[in-house]
Design an enzyme around this catalytic site. Structure first.
Site, PDB file in Angstrom:
ATOM      1  N   TYR A 151       0.853  -1.192   0.000  1.00 35.80           N
ATOM      2  CA  TYR A 151       0.000   0.000   0.000  1.00 35.80           C
ATOM      3  C   TYR A 151       0.884   1.235   0.000  1.00 35.80           C
ATOM      4  O   TYR A 151       1.844   1.328   0.768  1.00 35.80           O
ATOM      5  CB  TYR A 151      -0.920   0.026   1.220  1.00 35.80           C
ATOM      6  CG  TYR A 151      -1.815   1.258   1.251  1.00 35.80           C
ATOM      7  CD1 TYR A 151      -2.836   1.425   0.317  1.00 35.80           C
ATOM      8  CD2 TYR A 151      -1.622   2.264   2.205  1.00 35.80           C
ATOM      9  CE1 TYR A 151      -3.641   2.552   0.333  1.00 35.80           C
ATOM     10  CE2 TYR A 151      -2.433   3.398   2.228  1.00 35.80           C
ATOM     11  CZ  TYR A 151      -3.442   3.535   1.283  1.00 35.80           C
ATOM     12  OH  TYR A 151      -4.245   4.658   1.303  1.00 35.80           O
ATOM     13  N   ASP A 246       9.183   2.613   0.366  1.00 35.88           N
ATOM     14  CA  ASP A 246       8.110   3.340   1.033  1.00 35.88           C
ATOM     15  C   ASP A 246       8.165   2.974   2.514  1.00 35.88           C
ATOM     16  O   ASP A 246       7.723   1.900   2.915  1.00 35.88           O
ATOM     17  CB  ASP A 246       6.764   2.975   0.398  1.00 35.88           C
ATOM     18  CG  ASP A 246       5.620   3.766   1.011  1.00 35.88           C
ATOM     19  OD1 ASP A 246       5.854   4.488   2.008  1.00 35.88           O
ATOM     20  OD2 ASP A 246       4.488   3.660   0.498  1.00 35.88           O
ATOM     21  N   LYS A 274       3.663   9.230   8.777  1.00 35.15           N
ATOM     22  CA  LYS A 274       3.315   8.694  10.101  1.00 35.15           C
ATOM     23  C   LYS A 274       4.240   9.160  11.244  1.00 35.15           C
ATOM     24  O   LYS A 274       4.036  10.248  11.752  1.00 35.15           O
ATOM     25  CB  LYS A 274       3.182   7.168  10.021  1.00 35.15           C
ATOM     26  CG  LYS A 274       2.066   6.792   9.024  1.00 35.15           C
ATOM     27  CD  LYS A 274       1.568   5.375   9.068  1.00 35.15           C
ATOM     28  CE  LYS A 274       0.327   5.231   8.208  1.00 35.15           C
ATOM     29  NZ  LYS A 274       0.492   4.501   6.966  1.00 35.15           N
TER      30      LYS A 274
HETATM   31  C1  LIG Z   1       0.015   4.973   5.543  1.00 36.71           C
HETATM   32  C2  LIG Z   1       0.839   4.682   4.346  1.00 36.71           C
HETATM   33  C3  LIG Z   1       0.816   5.502   3.204  1.00 36.71           C
HETATM   34  C4  LIG Z   1      -0.162   6.633   3.052  1.00 36.71           C
HETATM   35  O1  LIG Z   1       0.054   7.630   3.987  1.00 36.71           O
HETATM   36  P1  LIG Z   1      -1.147   8.669   4.288  1.00 36.71           P
HETATM   37  O2  LIG Z   1      -0.527   9.621   5.261  1.00 36.71           O
HETATM   38  O3  LIG Z   1      -2.270   7.866   4.823  1.00 36.71           O
HETATM   39  O4  LIG Z   1      -1.467   9.323   2.997  1.00 36.71           O
HETATM   40  C5  LIG Z   1       1.684   5.222   2.192  1.00 36.71           C
HETATM   41  N1  LIG Z   1       2.549   4.207   2.267  1.00 36.71           N
HETATM   42  C6  LIG Z   1       2.596   3.382   3.335  1.00 36.71           C
HETATM   43  C7  LIG Z   1       3.594   2.282   3.383  1.00 36.71           C
HETATM   44  C8  LIG Z   1       1.731   3.600   4.397  1.00 36.71           C
HETATM   45  O5  LIG Z   1       1.761   2.758   5.439  1.00 36.71           O
END
Ligand SMILES: *Cc1c(COP(=O)(O)O)cnc(C)c1O
Length: 431
Positions: A151, A246, A274
């Protein structure tokens, strides 16, 4: 914990959710909050502190979701709240340069010495969107490779799933995404070097970047072999493509820096979110100056944001990173994680299985091997999670409302809370 004299009631939450649904699509501002995967309706929260929060019916919960990852110190940490208060008094938004931006850049780059340039944005989604555009701009190529079950936020080119066939261009995984955009993303499987090799054999010279969560944590916790990640490093290098890790979940969660340092595989770009916002909206892209200089205004890859580098958000992130910088919080989190793991293992229940890295846990409530790909997540495991969800909530344990989502421990959880939760979980699994 909810007083045993007062029956667990969610009447007020139910009433407010009905009202919310009348005005907000599905009643929520982010889909998983709607509790669809566990049934029932969501609780409405009033207040949170440390490891706990309270809903509007007066129920108290130990929170194992922790806002889906940002709250490494727990809810409303006093030092972070004080920093936010102070910043807010000095202006909510400047839309101009300020010292906080330099402090944040220095903190991130001092933790990730493989990079020397960083751009701040407002979310993980934005960080990924920018990293992809940057990769395309820097390489003058269009194709992106991603992995089924990874994701990366909700931008068009990442909301794609595999089509049929082995090496496939993506199909939109949401309405509203033009197929012309979806099929600029190739979707392949985790843990499979051969398929990645096939993709590069066919399209290598057209691939701008491979993007992966080095520790996939959005469809279960699907720990990958270091060899596989190292393979991605090598094949991208050979083909002149960029490797993007990511680390929106994993960044600063296990150490003062990235997961990439723990496995010693160094990507070209890292996306963050985050934890670096400490509960406020902050995202970032880190990389080498050579790549990053392609971003506007230095280069021709456009990216901007009215609230980027917001002083109040950055105050929360800076304070959080400062607190993390000596490593003691991460040590504590690792110890809590180990303790919780030993409690679950001690129960000796064959279907009570879990994956853990540091303070991230994922329950896969079925026997056998732990999954490396989403397709290996068993139906039985998901059904068990759903069955357990409400009894545990009623006992005051708030888990992420989906069997695909991971649990987070924070530095404000304690061993007593973990023991209580482990006992409750084990008890439910035995019945
Ligand atoms: C949470 C998350 C995102 C998206 O971040 P948002 O702040 O919700 O837009 C992208 N990549 C990873 C791996 C994530 O866990």
């Amino acid at each position: 914990m909810s007083n045993t004299c007062i029956p667990f009631s969610l009447n007020a939450s139910l009433e407010r959710f009905t009202k919310a649904v009348s005005m907000i699509p599905g009643g929520v501002n982010s889909p998983v909050r709607a509790f669809k995967s566990v049934g029932g309706t969501p609780v409405f929260l009033k207040r949170a502190k440390g490891s706990r929060f309270w809903d509007i019916d007066g129920n108290e919960y130990i929170d194992f979701c922790q806002s889906w990852g940002p709250l490494v110190l727990g809810h409303a940490d006093e030092r972070v709240v004080a920093a936010v208060r102070e910043a807010a008094c000095n202006g909510l938004s400047f839309g101009a340069c300020h010292e906080g931006e330099i402090q944040m850049a220095e903190l991130i780059l001092s933790a990730m010495r493989d990079f020397n340039c960083v751009r701040l944005v407002n979310s993980g989604t934005e960080a990924v969107m920018t990293a992809l555009r940057l990769a395309r701009g820097a390489t003058s190529r269009d194709l992106i490779v991603k992995f089924e079950g990874g994701y990366h936020g909700h931008s068009d080119s990442m909301l794609v799933k595999a089509g049929s066939g082995l090496v496939t261009f993506g199909e939109a995984d949401s309405s509203g995404i033009p197929s012309k955009i979806a099929n600029q993303t190739i979707v392949t499987a985790f843990d499979d070097e051969d398929r990645v090799a096939d993709i590069f054999k066919q399209y290598g010279s057209r691939i701008a970047a491979v993007i992966i969560e080095p520790l996939p944590a959005n469809n279960g916790l699907l720990v990958q072999r270091r060899d596989f990640l190292q393979y991605l490093r090598e094949i991208t290098q050979v083909n002149g493509s960029l490797l993007i890790f990511d680390e929106v979940i994993s960044g600063f969660r296990f150490n003062f820096g990235g997961y990439y340092q723990m496995i010693d595989v160094i990507p070209d770009l890292v996306t963050l979110g985050k934890v670096i916002g400490g509960g406020m909206p902050v995202g970032a892209i880190a990389g080498s100056r050579e790549i990053m200089k392609n971003l506007a205004p230095e280069g021709s890859v456009y990216q901007a944001g009215t609230l980027s580098g917001n002083p109040v958000s950055l105050a929360a992130g800076i304070e959080t990173l400062k607190i993390l910088s000596d490593g003691s919080i991460h040590k504590k989190l690792e110890n809590l994680g180990r303790k919780f793991a030993s409690l679950l293992e001690g129960a000796n229940i064959t279907s009570l299985r879990f994956e853990r890295v540091g303070s991230i846990f994922w329950l896969h409530l079925d026997e056998g091997e732990l999954p490396k790909k989403p397709a290996e997540i068993s139906r039985a495991a998901m059904e068990r999670y759903k069955t357990l969800y409400w009894p545990l909530l009623e006992k005051g344990f708030y888990l992420p409302p989906s069997p695909y989502e991971v649990m987070f421990l924070s530095a404000s959880h304690n061993e007593e809370e973990l023991t209580k939760f482990a006992d409750a979980l084990i008890n439910k699994m035995q019945n």
